[in-house]
Design an enzyme around this catalytic site. Structure first.
Site, PDB file in Angstrom:
ATOM      1  N   SER A 179     -10.477  -0.112  13.241  1.00 59.19           N
ATOM      2  CA  SER A 179      -9.286   0.584  12.733  1.00 59.19           C
ATOM      3  C   SER A 179      -8.613  -0.190  11.601  1.00 59.19           C
ATOM      4  CB  SER A 179      -8.302   0.782  13.893  1.00 59.19           C
ATOM      5  OG  SER A 179      -7.044   1.142  13.401  1.00 59.19           O
ATOM      6  N   GLY A 211      -8.130  -6.490  11.173  1.00 58.96           N
ATOM      7  CA  GLY A 211      -8.939  -6.547   9.951  1.00 58.96           C
ATOM      8  C   GLY A 211      -8.720  -5.259   9.189  1.00 58.96           C
ATOM      9  N   ASP A 212      -7.898  -5.314   8.136  1.00 57.03           N
ATOM     10  CA  ASP A 212      -7.506  -4.065   7.483  1.00 57.03           C
ATOM     11  C   ASP A 212      -7.363  -4.213   5.980  1.00 57.03           C
ATOM     12  OD1 ASP A 212      -5.291  -5.663   7.506  1.00 57.03           O
ATOM     13  OD2 ASP A 212      -3.952  -4.247   8.489  1.00 57.03           O
ATOM     14  N   GLU A 256       0.817  -1.217   0.000  1.00 61.07           N
ATOM     15  CA  GLU A 256       0.000   0.000   0.000  1.00 61.07           C
ATOM     16  C   GLU A 256       0.857   1.276   0.000  1.00 61.07           C
ATOM     17  OE1 GLU A 256      -3.507  -1.971   2.764  1.00 61.07           O
ATOM     18  OE2 GLU A 256      -1.731  -1.128   3.709  1.00 61.07           O
ATOM     19  N   ASP A 305      -2.700 -16.085  22.229  1.00 62.56           N
ATOM     20  CA  ASP A 305      -2.237 -16.296  20.860  1.00 62.56           C
ATOM     21  C   ASP A 305      -2.024 -17.814  20.734  1.00 62.56           C
ATOM     22  OD1 ASP A 305      -0.382 -14.287  18.669  1.00 62.56           O
ATOM     23  OD2 ASP A 305      -0.341 -16.488  18.501  1.00 62.56           O
ATOM     24  N   LYS A 335     -10.136  -9.740   4.905  1.00 61.20           N
ATOM     25  CA  LYS A 335      -9.296  -9.958   6.101  1.00 61.20           C
ATOM     26  C   LYS A 335      -9.951  -9.248   7.284  1.00 61.20           C
ATOM     27  CE  LYS A 335      -4.438  -9.212   7.535  1.00 61.20           C
ATOM     28  NZ  LYS A 335      -4.280  -7.881   8.149  1.00 61.20           N
ATOM     29  N   GLN A 381       2.780  -6.196  16.891  1.00 59.52           N
ATOM     30  CA  GLN A 381       2.107  -4.959  17.333  1.00 59.52           C
ATOM     31  C   GLN A 381       1.738  -4.973  18.820  1.00 59.52           C
ATOM     32  OE1 GLN A 381       1.829  -2.572  14.890  1.00 59.52           O
ATOM     33  NE2 GLN A 381       2.673  -4.100  13.488  1.00 59.52           N
TER      34      GLN A 381
HETATM   35  P1  NAD Z   1       2.180 -10.634  13.502  1.00 61.82           P
HETATM   36  O1  NAD Z   1       2.158 -11.616  12.386  1.00 61.82           O
HETATM   37  O2  NAD Z   1       3.472 -10.249  14.106  1.00 61.82           O
HETATM   38  O3  NAD Z   1       1.219 -11.139  14.691  1.00 61.82           O
HETATM   39  C1  NAD Z   1      -0.065 -11.635  14.480  1.00 61.82           C
HETATM   40  C2  NAD Z   1      -0.340 -12.664  15.579  1.00 61.82           C
HETATM   41  O4  NAD Z   1      -1.710 -13.088  15.459  1.00 61.82           O
HETATM   42  C3  NAD Z   1       0.526 -13.917  15.480  1.00 61.82           C
HETATM   43  O5  NAD Z   1       1.272 -14.096  16.655  1.00 61.82           O
HETATM   44  C4  NAD Z   1      -0.495 -15.044  15.259  1.00 61.82           C
HETATM   45  O6  NAD Z   1      -0.107 -16.262  15.890  1.00 61.82           O
HETATM   46  C5  NAD Z   1      -1.744 -14.424  15.887  1.00 61.82           C
HETATM   47  N1  NAD Z   1      -2.987 -15.059  15.496  1.00 61.82           N
HETATM   48  C6  NAD Z   1      -3.343 -15.520  14.264  1.00 61.82           C
HETATM   49  N2  NAD Z   1      -4.578 -16.077  14.333  1.00 61.82           N
HETATM   50  C7  NAD Z   1      -4.994 -15.927  15.626  1.00 61.82           C
HETATM   51  C8  NAD Z   1      -6.190 -16.284  16.319  1.00 61.82           C
HETATM   52  N3  NAD Z   1      -7.198 -16.900  15.693  1.00 61.82           N
HETATM   53  N4  NAD Z   1      -6.290 -15.983  17.639  1.00 61.82           N
HETATM   54  C9  NAD Z   1      -5.284 -15.336  18.275  1.00 61.82           C
HETATM   55  N5  NAD Z   1      -4.124 -14.985  17.671  1.00 61.82           N
HETATM   56  C10 NAD Z   1      -3.994 -15.279  16.353  1.00 61.82           C
HETATM   57  O7  NAD Z   1       1.410  -9.332  12.959  1.00 61.82           O
HETATM   58  P2  NAD Z   1       1.442  -7.864  13.570  1.00 61.82           P
HETATM   59  O8  NAD Z   1       2.507  -7.051  12.947  1.00 61.82           O
HETATM   60  O9  NAD Z   1       1.359  -7.949  15.059  1.00 61.82           O
HETATM   61  O10 NAD Z   1       0.050  -7.307  13.022  1.00 61.82           O
HETATM   62  C11 NAD Z   1      -1.182  -7.793  13.519  1.00 61.82           C
HETATM   63  C12 NAD Z   1      -2.296  -7.383  12.590  1.00 61.82           C
HETATM   64  O11 NAD Z   1      -2.474  -5.974  12.655  1.00 61.82           O
HETATM   65  C13 NAD Z   1      -2.041  -7.711  11.122  1.00 61.82           C
HETATM   66  O12 NAD Z   1      -3.234  -8.221  10.566  1.00 61.82           O
HETATM   67  C14 NAD Z   1      -1.677  -6.367  10.501  1.00 61.82           C
HETATM   68  O13 NAD Z   1      -2.002  -6.308   9.140  1.00 61.82           O
HETATM   69  C15 NAD Z   1      -2.545  -5.448  11.327  1.00 61.82           C
HETATM   70  N6  NAD Z   1      -2.075  -4.052  11.441  1.00 61.82           N
HETATM   71  C16 NAD Z   1      -3.036  -3.099  11.434  1.00 61.82           C
HETATM   72  C17 NAD Z   1      -2.665  -1.768  11.597  1.00 61.82           C
HETATM   73  C18 NAD Z   1      -3.722  -0.710  11.655  1.00 61.82           C
HETATM   74  O14 NAD Z   1      -3.398   0.469  11.637  1.00 61.82           O
HETATM   75  N7  NAD Z   1      -4.981  -1.054  11.770  1.00 61.82           N
HETATM   76  C19 NAD Z   1      -1.312  -1.416  11.708  1.00 61.82           C
HETATM   77  C20 NAD Z   1      -0.359  -2.440  11.737  1.00 61.82           C
HETATM   78  C21 NAD Z   1      -0.768  -3.756  11.600  1.00 61.82           C
END
Ligand code: NAD
Length: 337
Positions: free
Chosen positions: A291, A225-226, A55, A160, A230, A139
């Site tokens: 968000s 969810g973004d 993006e 997790d 997803k 995050q």
């Molecule tokens: P990451 O891959 O480091 O962590 C995601 C975690 O989710 C993993 O540890 C995984 O095991 C866990 N997970 C997957 N399915 C699960 C479930 N059913 N129950 C519980 N845990 C589960 O990713 P990240 O960098 O921490 O990002 C997390 C999410 O946030 C991503 O989807 C990313 O795209 C999104 N994000 C959104 C924003 C925003 O501004 N809204 C900004 C950054 C990231």
């Protein structure tokens, strides 16, 4: 032109301290959301692949222009890579000249967390003492740290499916919270929580949270969810909640509300911050900040880093734009000077 590398970003945050950084970022975000109508805004440009998304996110006022390159690749961690990485730039609107090129992987995590804190200030119950976080990936600790700056968190319940991610989360936050409670399911984590953060990564319509799992009066910050296809929440949850989004034209495509196009969006976040629409109105209502991450948040974060770099001298000058004696002699400067 200033360059802020990953090393510089670590130095900057360690120099002023995470809590102070979060406080200053929250202030910048609140200031910028409050003057929403002064910005040139648009949904981000997203290119979708079967395994992820790339993006470009621009935003500007009449003085500064910001943009970010960012990805979202949920299966990256299985290959030892981050799910989300980013680089951003800030430029001077008067001349169009870039001012700063900046690492934004850490900065995205920081701004995403401060956006959660900003939302919680207006939407969470005042006495929100129990925070649940579902998904303890990259995050997660940023979220908890920023939310603890605006809510008096006594206990953090977390879940997790990845035991290693759970252990990492506990290790990073030990000493910061007296009660860190590892849970065996999302349901257990959400039990009795007044603040719930969903931060999972999977490119599908998940149902991490259902209505029966959520206590009355909870505030949900749904950030995983973004993207189209997803999402994290049971769509039925949206039928019973006050839904707030960052920017409707983008959120309707990417947010939880893509699963409930007929749902009523109560407000965009800026409308609540400026008092045009009410935030939380009772202790019983369920609120959701759906968000997806918006470019204005990156603008606020880049603005802060630029300010802090000025104040601390951290960062370095680099040459990415030709510096010419005669601005019309671009050719000559390339071959002869
Ligand atoms: P990451 O891959 O480091 O962590 C995601 C975690 O989710 C993993 O540890 C995984 O095991 C866990 N997970 C997957 N399915 C699960 C479930 N059913 N129950 C519980 N845990 C589960 O990713 P990240 O960098 O921490 O990002 C997390 C999410 O946030 C991503 O989807 C990313 O795209 C999104 N994000 C959104 C924003 C925003 O501004 N809204 C900004 C950054 C990231």
């Amino acid at each position: 032109m200033r360059l802020i590398t990953t090393t510089d970003m670590c130095q900057l945050v360690r120099h002023i301290g995470l809590d102070e950084f979060n406080a200053r970022l929250l202030k910048n975000l609140e200031e910028d959301f409050s003057r929403w109508e002064q910005f040139h805004l648009s949904p981000r440009h997203a290119t979708h692949y079967h395994h992820g998304v790339i993006e470009l996110m621009p935003s500007s006022d009449d003085d500064l222009y910001a943009f970010k390159y960012v990805n979202g690749h949920p299966s990256n961690p299985q290959q030892g890579k981050l799910c989300v990485v980013a680089v951003g730039m800030l430029a001077d609107v008067a001349t169009g000249y870039p001012l700063m090129l900046c690492e934004m992987t850490w900065l995205t995590a920081l701004r995403t967390a401060s956006t959660a804190a900003l939302g919680a200030q207006y939407l969470a119950r005042k006495e929100s003492h129990v925070l649940a976080i579902i998904g303890t990936g990259a995050q997660s600790e940023f979220q908890v740290s920023a939310l603890a700056g605006v809510c008096d968190i006594h206990a953090v319940r977390y879940y997790d499916p990845d035991a290693k991610a759970m252990a990492k989360f506990a290790n990073n936050l030990k000493g910061r919270f007296s009660q860190l409670l590892a849970c065996k399911s999302a349901e257990e984590a959400a039990e009795g929580a007044s603040l719930i953060v969903t931060a999972t990564a999977a490119k599908r319509h998940n149902r991490i949270l259902t209505r029966d799992m959520v206590s009355p009066g909870a505030h949900i910050h749904a950030l995983g969810g973004d993207c189209p296809g997803k999402t994290e929440l049971d769509p039925a949850l949206l039928d019973h909640a006050k839904i707030v989004v960052e920017y409707s034209p983008q959120s309707q495509i990417e947010g939880e509300i893509q699963n409930r196009p007929e749902a009523t969006i109560h407000a965009e976040l800026w409308e609540i911050i400026t008092g045009r629409r009410p935030g939380r109105e009772s202790d019983e209502e369920l609120t959701i900040l759906d968000s997806v991450g918006f470019a204005l948040e990156d603008f606020s974060a880049l603005r802060l880093v630029n300010e802090l770099a000025e104040e601390t001298g951290i960062g370095q000058e680099t040459s990415l734009i030709p510096d010419l004696k005669d601005p019309k002699n671009l050719f000559g400067a390339l071959l002869n000077d």
